[in-house]
Scaffold this active site. Structure first.
Site, PDB file in Angstrom:
ATOM      1  CB  ALA A  80       1.153  21.122 -12.627  1.00  0.00           C
ATOM      2  CB  SER A 107       2.975  18.390 -16.160  1.00  0.00           C
ATOM      3  OG  SER A 107       2.120  19.909 -15.996  1.00  0.00           O
ATOM      4  CE1 TYR A 130      -2.929  21.074 -20.362  1.00  0.00           C
ATOM      5  CE2 TYR A 130      -1.293  21.508 -18.932  1.00  0.00           C
ATOM      6  CZ  TYR A 130      -2.031  20.697 -19.117  1.00  0.00           C
ATOM      7  OH  TYR A 130      -3.135  19.689 -18.186  1.00  0.00           O
ATOM      8  CB  THR A 155      -3.164  17.177 -22.644  1.00  0.00           C
ATOM      9  OG1 THR A 155      -1.779  16.389 -21.436  1.00  0.00           O
ATOM     10  CG2 THR A 155      -4.294  17.920 -21.105  1.00  0.00           C
ATOM     11  CE  LYS A 226      -2.975  12.597 -18.914  1.00  0.00           C
ATOM     12  NZ  LYS A 226      -3.826  14.314 -18.082  1.00  0.00           N
ATOM     13  CG  HIS A 250      -7.210  17.534 -16.643  1.00  0.00           C
ATOM     14  ND1 HIS A 250      -6.517  17.861 -17.738  1.00  0.00           N
ATOM     15  CD2 HIS A 250      -6.621  18.315 -15.809  1.00  0.00           C
ATOM     16  CE1 HIS A 250      -5.562  18.557 -17.795  1.00  0.00           C
ATOM     17  NE2 HIS A 250      -4.963  18.815 -16.098  1.00  0.00           N
ATOM     18  N   GLY A 282      -7.528   8.040 -13.894  1.00  0.00           N
ATOM     19  CA  GLY A 282      -9.081   8.880 -12.863  1.00  0.00           C
ATOM     20  C   GLY A 282      -8.882   7.586 -12.078  1.00  0.00           C
ATOM     21  CB  ILE A 284      -5.968   4.334 -10.076  1.00  0.00           C
ATOM     22  CG1 ILE A 284      -6.654   3.883 -11.999  1.00  0.00           C
ATOM     23  CG2 ILE A 284      -4.474   3.270  -9.980  1.00  0.00           C
ATOM     24  CD1 ILE A 284      -7.106   2.614 -12.349  1.00  0.00           C
ATOM     25  NE  ARG A 285      -6.905   8.456  -5.686  1.00  0.00           N
ATOM     26  CZ  ARG A 285      -6.588   8.814  -6.796  1.00  0.00           C
ATOM     27  NH1 ARG A 285      -6.491   8.094  -7.870  1.00  0.00           N
ATOM     28  NH2 ARG A 285      -7.431  10.133  -7.440  1.00  0.00           N
ATOM     29  N   GLY A 304      -2.144   9.859 -10.543  1.00  0.00           N
ATOM     30  CA  GLY A 304      -2.486  11.870 -10.694  1.00  0.00           C
ATOM     31  C   GLY A 304      -2.203  11.379  -9.192  1.00  0.00           C
TER      32      GLY A 304
HETATM   33  C1  LIG Z   1      -2.289  18.891  -9.240  1.00  0.00           C
HETATM   34  C2  LIG Z   1      -2.648  18.352 -10.597  1.00  0.00           C
HETATM   35  C3  LIG Z   1      -2.305  18.489 -11.658  1.00  0.00           C
HETATM   36  C4  LIG Z   1      -2.117  18.134 -12.888  1.00  0.00           C
HETATM   37  N1  LIG Z   1      -1.481  18.438 -13.834  1.00  0.00           N
HETATM   38  C5  LIG Z   1      -1.727  17.856 -14.497  1.00  0.00           C
HETATM   39  C6  LIG Z   1      -0.990  18.517 -16.236  1.00  0.00           C
HETATM   40  O1  LIG Z   1      -0.142  19.272 -16.200  1.00  0.00           O
HETATM   41  N2  LIG Z   1      -1.049  17.831 -17.431  1.00  0.00           N
HETATM   42  C7  LIG Z   1      -1.700  16.944 -17.800  1.00  0.00           C
HETATM   43  O2  LIG Z   1      -2.306  16.621 -19.130  1.00  0.00           O
HETATM   44  N3  LIG Z   1      -2.801  16.765 -16.311  1.00  0.00           N
HETATM   45  C8  LIG Z   1      -2.810  16.981 -15.086  1.00  0.00           C
HETATM   46  N4  LIG Z   1      -3.526  16.549 -14.324  1.00  0.00           N
HETATM   47  C9  LIG Z   1      -4.298  15.042 -15.063  1.00  0.00           C
HETATM   48  C10 LIG Z   1      -3.833  14.514 -14.580  1.00  0.00           C
HETATM   49  O3  LIG Z   1      -2.390  14.026 -15.202  1.00  0.00           O
HETATM   50  C11 LIG Z   1      -3.984  12.943 -14.464  1.00  0.00           C
HETATM   51  O4  LIG Z   1      -5.167  12.896 -15.839  1.00  0.00           O
HETATM   52  C12 LIG Z   1      -5.381  12.432 -13.024  1.00  0.00           C
HETATM   53  O5  LIG Z   1      -4.475  13.228 -11.981  1.00  0.00           O
HETATM   54  C13 LIG Z   1      -6.091  10.880 -12.943  1.00  0.00           C
HETATM   55  O6  LIG Z   1      -6.978  11.366 -11.910  1.00  0.00           O
HETATM   56  P1  LIG Z   1      -6.500  10.374 -10.372  1.00  0.00           P
HETATM   57  O7  LIG Z   1      -5.365  11.423  -9.188  1.00  0.00           O
HETATM   58  O8  LIG Z   1      -8.005  10.467  -9.922  1.00  0.00           O
HETATM   59  O9  LIG Z   1      -5.421   9.294 -10.373  1.00  0.00           O
HETATM   60  C14 LIG Z   1      -3.114  16.812 -13.283  1.00  0.00           C
HETATM   61  C15 LIG Z   1      -3.944  16.382 -11.592  1.00  0.00           C
HETATM   62  C16 LIG Z   1      -3.635  16.293 -10.698  1.00  0.00           C
HETATM   63  C17 LIG Z   1      -3.698  15.973  -9.680  1.00  0.00           C
END
Ligand SMILES: Cc1cc2nc3c(=O)[nH]c(=O)nc-3n(C[C@H](O)[C@H](O)[C@H](O)COP(=O)(O)O)c2cc1C
Length: 353
Positions: A80, A107, A130, A155, A226, A250, A282, A284-285, A304
């Site tokens: 987001a 998003s 969403y 999602t 997702k 998430h 989730g 991945i770095r 993310g």
């Molecule tokens: C700040 C932030 C906002 C996010 N917003 C959304 C979103 O709007 N929709 C969604 O499906 N996932 C959202 N996610 C989840 C990411 O798509 C993803 O699943 C997650 O960040 C992966 O983990 P990582 O941050 O460790 O790479 C968000 C994650 C973060 C950190």
């Protein structure tokens, strides 16, 4: 600090460049952040079993997702409000993804509109959905299809917004309304799934599996689900019409205490048994994290927070550089593991704890 040479350097620089309230929103997870930490620590428990004396002079990491070619098995996860990280918001992100020849997922809660982002795209785009109301979702999906997005990412792990205690303590909602009132509403005026805006009509806690055939009936785009963590739900997703699955929690931001995604992945892959593509996100770095995910059956991974760190540090260039760091880590680690292409990544490359 010296120029960043890995994603953790970007994380440090990003934190230094951000207001603490924004950092907490981006970095944080739900409740005790057990799952947030586990997403990372689980990778460290999985070890590699490399092969030696293989010809790794060339190393091809290109692949495809749902038939779309990408230069590497690393896609941009939907997140987001990129406008909270950099004034260019998703404009910077989409340009960086295009320059890296990979796919960006936009998003629902983006700062910039899906049409504006699509107009700048030089690479493939997916749209993350969403569902506020069915009527609005239908409109969004049609807009995305018309604008050239090639899949809808539904999602499913957010029936309701979780408790993000950092944000509660910081009163993130008031801060955002005061300083960045439009950060979440690029696609529709009232979006914000945390319910901070009374006009919200988010129906995420009423939808069931029937939403998948409904989505399939209103669009010809493939549906990517997702937020799957179990074999049972993977089976249902396929039966109800999903074209692909993202194993995701998430980023530790929804139900705290769920398993880290790299540990959920094998069960989902076994259940899917080749019937659709499976991706994961989730934690991945590092390049080796990608290798571990692919060895356990993911076709690609999504990132993310690293995108947000690149954005905050240096806009489009920061995201591009962060992606190139990951790309070079992946190719070097593959060579060190004895793999000349992604096809050489076998299950036997990893040893589970
Ligand atoms: C700040 C932030 C906002 C996010 N917003 C959304 C979103 O709007 N929709 C969604 O499906 N996932 C959202 N996610 C989840 C990411 O798509 C993803 O699943 C997650 O960040 C992966 O983990 P990582 O941050 O460790 O790479 C968000 C994650 C973060 C950190």
């Amino acid at each position: 600090m010296n120029p960043p040479i890995n994603i953790f350097d970007y994380e440090v620089l990003a934190q230094a460049s951000m207001q603490p309230v924004i950092w907490d929103f981006f970095y944080g997870g739900s409740d005790d952040e057990v799952t947030l930490r586990a997403n990372r620590s689980a990778f460290e428990r999985i070890l590699l079993r490399p092969r030696v004396l293989m010809d790794v002079n060339t190393c091809d990491i290109s692949t495809s997702v749902l038939g779309i070619p990408v230069s590497m098995p690393v896609l941009l996860a939907p997140s987001a409000a990129h406008g909270l990280a950099h004034p260019d918001g998703e404009f910077a992100t989409v340009r960086a993804a295009g320059a890296a020849n990979t796919l960006m997922t936009l998003s629902t809660e983006s700062t910039r509109s899906l049409e504006e982002v699509a107009a700048l795209a030089q690479g493939p785009l997916w749209y993350q959905l969403y569902i506020y109301t069915l009527e609005e979702a239908q409109g969004m999906v049609q807009r995305a299809e018309q604008a050239g997005y090639t899949a809808i990412v539904l999602t499913v792990d957010l029936p309701r917004y979780s408790r993000r205690e950092r944000d509660l303590r910081n009163d993130m909602n008031s801060y955002q309304q005061a300083h960045y009132p439009d950060a979440f509403s690029g696609n529709a005026p009232h979006l914000s799934v945390d319910g901070s805006d009374n006009q919200n009509t988010y129906i995420g806690d009423t939808i069931t599996w029937d939403i998948l055939p409904w989505l399939c009936s209103i669009t010809s785009l493939p549906i990517v689900v997702k937020g799957i963590l179990t074999a049972e739900d993977a089976e249902l997703a396929i039966n109800y019409g999903a074209s692909a699955i993202i194993v995701s929690n998430h980023g530790g931001r929804q139900l705290d205490g769920v398993m880290p995604t790299i540990e959920a992945l094998p069960e989902v892959v076994a259940s899917v048994d080749g019937r659709c593509e499976v991706y994961m996100d989730g934690g991945i770095r590092r390049g080796i994290d990608i290798i571990k995910a692919l060895a356990l059956g993911a076709r690609a991974v999504l990132i993310g927070r690293p995108v947000l760190w690149g954005l905050a540090v240096n806009g489009q260039e920061g995201v591009q550089h962060m992606l190139e760091l990951l790309r070079s880590e992946l190719t070097l680690s593959l060579r060190l593991a004895g793999c000349a292409s992604l096809a050489d990544i076998q299950r036997s490359l990893v040893q589970l704890p």
